[in-house]
Design a protein around this motif. Structure first.
Motif, short mmCIF file in Angstrom:
data_model
loop_
_atom_site.label_atom_id
_atom_site.label_comp_id
_atom_site.label_asym_id
_atom_site.label_seq_id
_atom_site.Cartn_x
_atom_site.Cartn_y
_atom_site.Cartn_z
N TYR A 1 0.87 -1.18 0.00
CA TYR A 1 0.00 0.00 0.00
C TYR A 1 0.90 1.23 0.00
O TYR A 1 1.59 1.51 0.98
N PRO A 2 0.93 1.98 -1.12
CA PRO A 2 1.85 3.11 -1.23
C PRO A 2 1.33 4.41 -0.60
O PRO A 2 2.07 5.39 -0.53
N GLY A 3 0.11 4.43 -0.14
CA GLY A 3 -0.49 5.66 0.37
C GLY A 3 -0.08 5.99 1.79
O GLY A 3 0.70 5.26 2.42
N PRO A 4 -0.63 7.08 2.31
CA PRO A 4 -0.29 7.50 3.67
C PRO A 4 -0.88 6.55 4.72
O PRO A 4 -1.93 5.95 4.50
N GLN A 5 -0.21 6.45 5.85
CA GLN A 5 -0.69 5.62 6.95
C GLN A 5 -1.87 6.26 7.68
O GLN A 5 -2.66 5.57 8.32
N LYS A 6 -1.98 7.59 7.57
CA LYS A 6 -3.11 8.35 8.15
C LYS A 6 -3.48 9.45 7.17
O LYS A 6 -2.60 10.05 6.56
N PHE A 7 -4.78 9.70 7.05
CA PHE A 7 -5.19 10.83 6.22
C PHE A 7 -6.58 11.31 6.62
O PHE A 7 -7.39 10.55 7.13
N ARG A 8 -6.82 12.60 6.39
CA ARG A 8 -8.13 13.22 6.66
C ARG A 8 -9.04 12.97 5.46
O ARG A 8 -8.58 12.84 4.34
N THR A 9 -10.34 12.92 5.73
CA THR A 9 -11.33 12.71 4.67
C THR A 9 -12.31 13.88 4.68
O THR A 9 -13.44 13.74 5.10
N ARG A 10 -11.85 15.00 4.22
CA ARG A 10 -12.64 16.23 4.28
C ARG A 10 -13.90 16.18 3.42
O ARG A 10 -14.83 16.93 3.63
N ASN A 11 -13.94 15.26 2.44
CA ASN A 11 -15.09 15.19 1.53
C ASN A 11 -16.23 14.33 2.08
O ASN A 11 -17.27 14.22 1.44
N LEU A 12 -16.06 13.71 3.25
CA LEU A 12 -17.09 12.83 3.79
C LEU A 12 -17.90 13.53 4.89
O LEU A 12 -17.41 14.45 5.54
N HIS A 13 -19.10 13.06 5.10
CA HIS A 13 -20.01 13.67 6.07
C HIS A 13 -19.68 13.27 7.50
O HIS A 13 -19.62 14.12 8.39
N ASN A 14 -19.48 11.97 7.77
CA ASN A 14 -19.26 11.48 9.13
C ASN A 14 -17.82 11.04 9.37
O ASN A 14 -17.24 11.35 10.40
N VAL A 15 -17.22 10.33 8.44
CA VAL A 15 -15.84 9.85 8.60
C VAL A 15 -14.89 11.03 8.42
O VAL A 15 -14.88 11.68 7.39
N MET A 16 -14.11 11.30 9.47
CA MET A 16 -13.20 12.44 9.45
C MET A 16 -11.77 12.06 9.04
O MET A 16 -11.05 12.87 8.47
N ALA A 17 -11.36 10.82 9.37
CA ALA A 17 -9.98 10.40 9.10
C ALA A 17 -9.90 8.89 9.08
O ALA A 17 -10.74 8.19 9.66
N VAL A 18 -8.85 8.39 8.41
CA VAL A 18 -8.59 6.95 8.29
C VAL A 18 -7.12 6.73 8.64
O VAL A 18 -6.26 7.53 8.27
N ALA A 19 -6.83 5.61 9.33
CA ALA A 19 -5.44 5.24 9.65
C ALA A 19 -5.26 3.74 9.52
O ALA A 19 -6.15 2.97 9.87
N VAL A 20 -4.10 3.35 9.02
CA VAL A 20 -3.70 1.95 9.06
C VAL A 20 -3.12 1.76 10.46
O VAL A 20 -2.11 2.37 10.80
N THR A 21 -3.76 0.94 11.29
CA THR A 21 -3.32 0.77 12.67
C THR A 21 -2.57 -0.52 12.91
O THR A 21 -2.02 -0.72 13.98
N GLY A 22 -2.56 -1.40 11.92
CA GLY A 22 -1.81 -2.64 12.09
C GLY A 22 -1.69 -3.45 10.83
O GLY A 22 -2.57 -3.44 9.98
N ASP A 23 -0.57 -4.15 10.74
CA ASP A 23 -0.27 -5.06 9.64
C ASP A 23 0.61 -6.13 10.27
O ASP A 23 1.83 -6.08 10.18
#
Length: 164
Positions: free
Chosen positions: A108-130
């Motif tokens: 997964y080449p993306g960020p481990q944490k990011f904000r989701t400003r375009n969503l109504h309820n979900v504010m942010a996403v993080a990969v918390t474990g692998d």
């Protein structure tokens, strides 16, 4: 739950996973040869009535998924708190799944944490474990609303729907 108790439970879980891994290592080669799906992307989107977060996975067995509404997100393995924007938190786990290949390289080449400003309820996403065949994701949300988590196949995906 106190931080000390949470860390003790995390250590117990890690020990259990190590013991389970030792037992799994003795499994027949046909089971070991089955590829664990790896995450290649995270997509988000707003839909009428719910926000959707999708984890894109490679081929392999469809993972089992579960989620919990939690007071804070904890990083798998370390037991450290994962700081994420949100009033409430949803911890999602998919097994078997990973975010790295057999050589340990990230898939997964993306960020481990990011904000989701375009969503109504979900504010942010993080990969918390692998860790040990379990892929964990955390969501920070504005309000406690119903959550639906499921898998789709062809291609493999984990879908997390959070109502507005």
């Amino acid at each position: 739950m106190t931080g000390t108790l949470r860390r003790a439970l995390g250590a117990l879980a890690a020990t259990t996973l190590m013991l389970t891994g030792a037992i799994t290592a003795a499994a027949p080669a046909s089971v070991a040869a089955q590829a664990i799906p790896t995450m290649t992307g995270i997509r988000t989107g707003q839909n009428p009535g719910f926000d959707r977060v999708v984890l894109d996975l490679t081929a392999g067995p469809a993972p089992a998924v579960r989620y919990d509404l939690v007071d804070e997100l904890i990083a798998d393995g370390s037991g450290e708190i994962v700081w994420l924007t949100g009033e409430y938190f949803i911890a999602v786990a998919a097994t078997p799944a990973a975010a790295h290949d057999d050589a340990g390289n990230p898939t997964y080449p993306g960020p481990q944490k990011f904000r989701t400003r375009n969503l109504h309820n979900v504010m942010a996403v993080a990969v918390t474990g692998d860790y040990e065949g379990t892929l964990s994701i955390g969501l920070g949300v504005r309000s406690r609303t119903p959550v639906t988590v499921f898998t789709l196949t062809s291609p493999n995906r984990v879908v997390i729907d959070v109502r507005h």
